[in-house]
Design an enzyme around this catalytic site. Structure first.
Site: not given
Ligand code: NAD
Length: 483
Positions: A175, A284, A383
């Protein structure tokens, strides 16, 4: 650039709309303009994708590991052949500079190759029980793996979960994030062209609160890998609890760059700046806290500020030093954090809330450095996911560690010193999943286990450790003796 073709999801090998035909817009973060629209999947679409993955699993898990590996290695080659097109789509989709996305695409190919190579190499054990028994373990795939990715580096993040899942014999429903859904659709199609059978890889689009929530709550999903924010990670884990679905959570960070006085200070300063700006801080593992030994503080900070303020901003496709943030919403949130930092007494050295002149409607924020940051303030603890560096200083190793470990996150750390013993001593005491000494990253890092301590996550991705997460152990005990 020519209009993009109609964007459709990939379910059971077919290009499909959402069942209700709804779609939503995709913007180019570099210009703010609409470049495409994509299907807005809901629960019924998720049902179809999970059913396709379930059907395909019965066949895919029986494909010999060598053949699964061969297909993944062929897919890696295909991704490389299409890298120019994929990188361009990625740059438009995410706003990350084209050069960064090219690395992302290469990392995607490496994941496919690395895990393809592992598919026929990791087996079980024989447990010594003596002459009466033959006891052995096998590693079995879980089944249908949901892989939910964030907007930053979507190719690479999807590949790092999907490739080991497929190599181990699972099928996948991916997704994409609503802000950057194009890359995963292109990658899914590249895998289909490379011969990955129908239903083995499915990629849906849609909103997190709709298709994302439906996927994590789905009773026929056997394992969830979620990469995204801490807040959403909690929701994912709550949803998974209802079905007792195992989760890997790769969440956020507030990673420190610790610079001791005896380090190569020039290299440290360059790397601290470069590793923050390449993604506009939207990664991240960004080193968003510079912890510097007081005796060299002024020189190091001046060098970092010089690097960051000289960074050229521009449209992602022009490979600038730094691109935009992903969305207007993200820019608003980063600017609010910058304003709050000033109100909390941190001293602004460069950047700030004034919008940079870029000549476009993109979502830009200047590289920003604050010093005299209170370690308990939001700037030091939260963050921000933008190009904002918080500088703090220390006198002793103990103080450095206290600062470094003093947040609820624990993803990675950078450590700069020429003292070998100190490097190992400090690395050992850092509460995080990865430590880099005199560097911040190593190539594409595919081979290195990655994941968070504390609120940065649960489980490991990358490397062989990441591969092992995608299978579970079965123990088989056979009575062979006669007593
Ligand atoms: P987000 O949590 O807003 O969204 C991530 C994904 O989750 C998206 O596909 C979104 O559509 C989905 N999502 C949102 N609500 C959901 C729900 N209720 N149930 C299931 N899925 C849902 O994150 P973002 O803003 O897209 O990305 C940034 C964040 O990701 C930052 O906190 C970053 O640190 C983290 N990140 C972590 C890593 C890692 O490997 N640790 C890598 C990249 C990004």
């Amino acid at each position: 650039m020519a209009d993009l073709p109609l964007q459709l999801q990939l379910i059971n090998g077919e290009d499909v709309e959402a069942l209700d035909g709804e779609r939503f817009d995709v913007l180019d973060p570099s210009t703010g303009e609409r470049i495409a629209d994509v299907p807005r999947a809901k629960a019924a679409d998720v049902d179809l994708a999970v059913a396709a993955a379930r059907d395909a699993f019965e066949t895919w898990r029986r494909v010999t590991p060598a053949d699964r590996g061969r297909l993944l290695v062929a897919a890696a080659q295909h991704v490389r052949e299409r890298s120019a097109e994929l990188a361009l789509i990625g740059a438009l989709d995410t706003g990350l500079p084209l050069t960064s996305i090219e690395r992302d695409v290469e990392a995607t190919a490496r994941y496919l190759e690395f895990y393809g190579g592992l598919a026929d190499k990791i087996g079980g054990d024989v447990v010594p029980l003596g002459p009466e028994f033959l006891d052995y373990t096998e590693r079995e795939p879980w089944g249908v793996c949901a892989v939910i990715v964030p907007y930053n580096s979507p190719f690479q993040v999807l590949a790092r979960s999907m490739a080991p899942a497929l190599a181990a014999g699972n099928t996948v429903v991916g997704k994409s994030a609503e802000q950057a859904p194009l890359g995963p659709l292109y990658l899914a199609r590249a895998l289909r062209e490379a011969g990955i059978p129908r239903g083995v890889v499915n990629v849906i689009t849609g909103l997190g609160t709709e298709s994302g929530a439906a996927l994590t709550a789905h009773a026929d999903v056997d394992r969830i890998t979620f990469t995204g924010s801490e807040a959403t990670g909690r929701l994912v884990m709550e949803a998974a609890t209802r079905n007792l679905t195992p989760v890997t959570l790769e969440l956020g960070g507030k990673s420190p760059q610790i610079v001791f006085a005896d380090a190569d200070l020039e290299l440290a300063a360059k790397t601290v700046a470069a590793s923050l700006v390449w993604s506009a801080g939207q990664v991240c593992s960004a080193g968003t806290r510079l912890l510097v030994e007081r005796s060299v503080r002024d020189g190091v900070v001046a060098a970092v500020v010089a690097e960051m303020s000289a960074t050229k901003l521009g449209a992602a496709v022009d490979s600038p030093g730094m691109g935009p943030l992903i969305s207007e919403q993200q820019r608003t949130s980063v600017l609010a954090a910058i304003d709050a930092a000033s109100s909390d007494g941190a001293r602004l050295l460069t950047g700030g809330s004034e919008l940079p002149e870029t000549g476009s409607g993109g979502f830009f924020v200047s590289p920003t450095v604050f010093d005299q940051v209170d370690p308990s303030s939001d700037l030091a603890q939260e963050e921000i996911f933008g190009p904002v560096l918080a500088v703090m200083d220390f006198e002793t190793e103990e103080e450095a560690l206290e600062l470094a470990n003093g947040t609820r996150f624990g993803l990675i750390a950078g450590l700069w010193t020429r003292d070998l013993a100190k490097a190992h001593r400090v690395a050992r005491e850092l509460r995080c999943g990865q430590v880099y000494v005199n560097t911040f990253g190593a190539g594409t890092g595919i081979e290195l286990p990655f994941g968070g301590f504390k609120n940065s996550g649960i489980g490991r991705e990358k490397g062989i450790a990441g591969y092992l997460e995608y299978s579970q152990i079965k123990n088989i005990c056979v009575k062979v003796g006669t007593e």
